[in-house]
Scaffold this active site. Structure first.
Site, short mmCIF file in Angstrom:
data_model
loop_
_atom_site.label_atom_id
_atom_site.label_comp_id
_atom_site.label_asym_id
_atom_site.label_seq_id
_atom_site.Cartn_x
_atom_site.Cartn_y
_atom_site.Cartn_z
N ILE A 175 0.85 -1.19 0.00
CA ILE A 175 0.00 0.00 0.00
C ILE A 175 0.89 1.24 0.00
CG2 ILE A 175 -1.81 1.26 1.25
CD1 ILE A 175 -2.44 -1.47 2.65
N GLY A 186 1.45 5.40 0.37
CA GLY A 186 0.84 6.48 1.14
C GLY A 186 0.18 5.98 2.40
N SER A 202 1.04 6.35 5.58
CA SER A 202 1.39 7.03 6.83
C SER A 202 0.18 7.64 7.53
CB SER A 202 2.43 8.12 6.58
OG SER A 202 1.91 9.13 5.74
N GLY A 252 -4.47 8.64 7.03
CA GLY A 252 -5.70 8.62 6.23
C GLY A 252 -6.08 7.25 5.70
N GLY A 261 -4.70 5.31 3.48
CA GLY A 261 -3.64 4.32 3.36
C GLY A 261 -3.36 3.62 4.67
N TYR A 295 -6.74 18.68 -9.47
CA TYR A 295 -6.85 17.40 -8.75
C TYR A 295 -7.72 16.43 -9.55
CZ TYR A 295 -7.76 14.20 -4.85
OH TYR A 295 -7.87 13.09 -4.05
#
Length: 249
Positions: free
Chosen positions: A6, A8, A10, A12, A14, A140
């Site tokens: 996975i 990201g 660190s 949220g 993920g 985005y």
């Protein structure tokens, strides 16, 4: 025992996805740009690996450290909230480097082992911005729409080898650091040209005042469902607001 990598992880979505897969008995390779102690529990089934998806050498090193994996979850991303006229092109490129090219780089790194094995799943986490018309998200949304198109075509290329590619589309979540990161902590009125300010403030108010929101657990559970789905479904909205948008399309 299966292994998921996975990106990201660190915080949220993920981090929650790493915790969820670990709770289901999987081996988890949790990658993050700057590994730090205490983010995830210590376990012989959970390995933290440094990975900056925008740096080819970092991608290569991370997959070498991870070893064989069964699932890749491309969750790493950078947010962007502003009107396009007020967004420097340097920021546009920064968003695409992570959200679009970074996803492609990690996917390309894992595909040889998936193809040779004849199995594997790539789950690309995009956003519910691809499901509706949302202001202040032009850059985005463009970066995430690119991944939606990429994944749809990729799934066709991989099908003959028994490999799957899917997207998970999280709704709006107020408990992640999305908004703070998207604005680098600056007030919105410092990020938009003055002519847009009244409209932008109303747009943000409408967003934060909506009645349905997504939780991190919604996304983790949807990623799990996408990984195990056998119906051929390509896109998976995650969270009640994202589901509502998907149903309205």
């Amino acid at each position: 025992m299966k292994t998921v990598l996975i990106t990201g992880a660190s915080s949220g979505y993920g981090r929650e996805t790493a915790l969820y897969f670990h709770s289901q008995g999987w081996n988890v390779i949790a990658t993050m740009r700057r590994p730090r102690a205490g983010i995830l529990p210590e376990s012989d089934r959970l390995q933290v690996v440094a990975l900056d998806v925008t740096k080819p050498e970092s991608v290569t090193a991370a997959f070498e450290a991870a070893g064989p994996v069964d699932v890749l979850v491309n969750n790493a991303g950078v947010p962007s909230i502003s009107v396009f006229e007020g967004t420097p092109m340097a920021r546009v490129r920064e968003v695409f480097e992570t959200n679009t090219f970074g996803v492609m780089a990690t996917t390309q790194a894992v595909l040889p082992q998936f193809r040779e094995r004849g199995s594997g799943v790539v789950v690309n986490v995009t956003s519910s911005v691809v499901l509706g018309h949302m202001p202040l998200s032009a850059v985005y949304k463009a970066s995430k729409m690119a991944i939606e198109g990429f994944t749809a075509s990729l799934a066709l290329e991989l099908a003959p080898f028994g490999v799957q590619a899917k997207t998970v589309q999280p709704g709006a979540c107020l408990t992640t650091n999305f908004a703070a990161t998207a604005t680098n902590g600056a007030p919105l009125d410092e990020l938009v040209p003055a002519s847009y300010a009244p409209w932008a403030q109303k747009a943000m108010g409408d967003f934060t005042g909506q009645d349905l929101f997504t939780k991190e657990r919604d996304v983790a559970e949807t990623v799990w469902r996408a990984v195990h789905d056998t119906t051929g479904q390509l896109r998976f909205p995650a969270g009640p607001d994202a589901v509502r948008l998907a149903q309205a399309k």
